[in-house]
Each structure stands twice: as C-alpha cells, then as structure tokens.
Design a protein around this motif. Structure first.
Motif, PDB file in Angstrom:
ATOM      1  N   GLN A   3      37.277  42.507  47.193  1.00 26.83           N
ATOM      2  CA  GLN A   3      37.284  43.931  47.527  1.00 26.83           C
ATOM      3  C   GLN A   3      37.593  44.151  49.013  1.00 26.83           C
ATOM      4  O   GLN A   3      38.135  45.181  49.381  1.00 26.83           O
ATOM      5  CB  GLN A   3      35.936  44.587  47.184  1.00 26.83           C
ATOM      6  N   ARG A   4      37.265  43.190  49.869  1.00 26.74           N
ATOM      7  CA  ARG A   4      37.578  43.317  51.293  1.00 26.74           C
ATOM      8  C   ARG A   4      39.016  42.901  51.586  1.00 26.74           C
ATOM      9  O   ARG A   4      39.634  43.401  52.512  1.00 26.74           O
ATOM     10  CB  ARG A   4      36.604  42.467  52.115  1.00 26.74           C
ATOM     11  N   ILE A   5      39.548  41.974  50.801  1.00 27.58           N
ATOM     12  CA  ILE A   5      40.899  41.456  51.035  1.00 27.58           C
ATOM     13  C   ILE A   5      41.966  42.388  50.478  1.00 27.58           C
ATOM     14  O   ILE A   5      42.957  42.686  51.152  1.00 27.58           O
ATOM     15  CB  ILE A   5      41.052  40.048  50.404  1.00 27.58           C
ATOM     16  N   GLU A   6      41.786  42.827  49.251  1.00 26.01           N
ATOM     17  CA  GLU A   6      42.837  43.562  48.527  1.00 26.01           C
ATOM     18  C   GLU A   6      43.424  44.750  49.275  1.00 26.01           C
ATOM     19  O   GLU A   6      44.653  44.868  49.374  1.00 26.01           O
ATOM     20  CB  GLU A   6      42.324  44.006  47.161  1.00 26.01           C
ATOM     21  N   PRO A   7      42.626  45.652  49.856  1.00 23.08           N
ATOM     22  CA  PRO A   7      43.236  46.822  50.512  1.00 23.08           C
ATOM     23  C   PRO A   7      44.073  46.470  51.747  1.00 23.08           C
ATOM     24  O   PRO A   7      44.927  47.240  52.155  1.00 23.08           O
ATOM     25  CB  PRO A   7      42.050  47.688  50.917  1.00 23.08           C
ATOM     26  N   LYS A   8      43.826  45.305  52.328  1.00 25.55           N
ATOM     27  CA  LYS A   8      44.537  44.911  53.544  1.00 25.55           C
ATOM     28  C   LYS A   8      45.707  43.979  53.270  1.00 25.55           C
ATOM     29  O   LYS A   8      46.447  43.632  54.182  1.00 25.55           O
ATOM     30  CB  LYS A   8      43.563  44.215  54.500  1.00 25.55           C
ATOM     31  N   LEU A   9      45.889  43.580  52.033  1.00 21.70           N
ATOM     32  CA  LEU A   9      46.907  42.598  51.675  1.00 21.70           C
ATOM     33  C   LEU A   9      48.305  43.204  51.768  1.00 21.70           C
ATOM     34  O   LEU A   9      48.593  44.252  51.196  1.00 21.70           O
ATOM     35  CB  LEU A   9      46.644  42.105  50.246  1.00 21.70           C
ATOM     36  N   ALA A  10      49.180  42.534  52.530  1.00 25.14           N
ATOM     37  CA  ALA A  10      50.566  42.978  52.707  1.00 25.14           C
ATOM     38  C   ALA A  10      51.419  41.752  52.984  1.00 25.14           C
ATOM     39  O   ALA A  10      50.893  40.671  53.264  1.00 25.14           O
ATOM     40  CB  ALA A  10      50.663  43.964  53.868  1.00 25.14           C
ATOM     41  N   SER A  13      50.540  38.782  55.518  1.00 27.40           N
ATOM     42  CA  SER A  13      49.098  38.711  55.769  1.00 27.40           C
ATOM     43  C   SER A  13      48.639  37.269  55.876  1.00 27.40           C
ATOM     44  O   SER A  13      49.112  36.395  55.153  1.00 27.40           O
ATOM     45  CB  SER A  13      48.309  39.378  54.637  1.00 27.40           C
ATOM     46  N   ILE A  15      45.108  35.209  55.606  1.00 32.39           N
ATOM     47  CA  ILE A  15      43.718  35.327  55.175  1.00 32.39           C
ATOM     48  C   ILE A  15      42.954  34.123  55.704  1.00 32.39           C
ATOM     49  O   ILE A  15      43.256  32.988  55.355  1.00 32.39           O
ATOM     50  CB  ILE A  15      43.617  35.395  53.640  1.00 32.39           C
TER      51      ILE A  15
END
Length: 65
Positions: A3-10, A13, A15
């Motif tokens: 949930q913390r990774i998904e909205p910022k994934l582009a 990216s 990680i």
C-alpha cells in the motif's frame, strides 16, 4: 508494505527494501508479483544508468554530454 509502494510506483522507480526485517522477507514475493502484474519490469539499478555520452551531476541526475 504494498500500500505504501503502489501509489508511488512509476517508470524508473527504485524501491529500497531492508533485508534485516521479517516483514521484507514475508512480503517480497507478493510485492514482486504485484509490480509485474502492474506492467512494470524489475531490473538492476546498474541497468538503468546510461554509460555512453552521459555523466552524473552532483545531484545524481544523468546529463547527456
């Protein structure tokens, strides 16, 4: 974790995951699966760095020579 990774994934990216925690080990397979299902490819950081006709400035940004 996802949930913390998904909205910022582009594209492009990076990680960072710490291997000293139980949650990382338990979540890794699910995170990799979700990244691939979202249409992204997992590559090494070294594969994302341009090597010919580029330099990296003091801010870490690749600049074409």
């Amino acid at each position: 974790m996802w949930q913390r990774i998904e909205p910022k994934l582009a594209n492009g990216s990076i990680i960072l995951m710490h291997n000293g925690t139980q949650n990382t080990a338990l979540s890794l397979e699910m995170i990799i699966t979700n990244i691939k299902e979202a249409g992204f490819e997992i590559v090494r950081v070294s594969d994302m760095i341009f090597t010919e006709d580029y330099t990296i400035d003091v801010n870490g940004v690749q600049q074409k020579n």
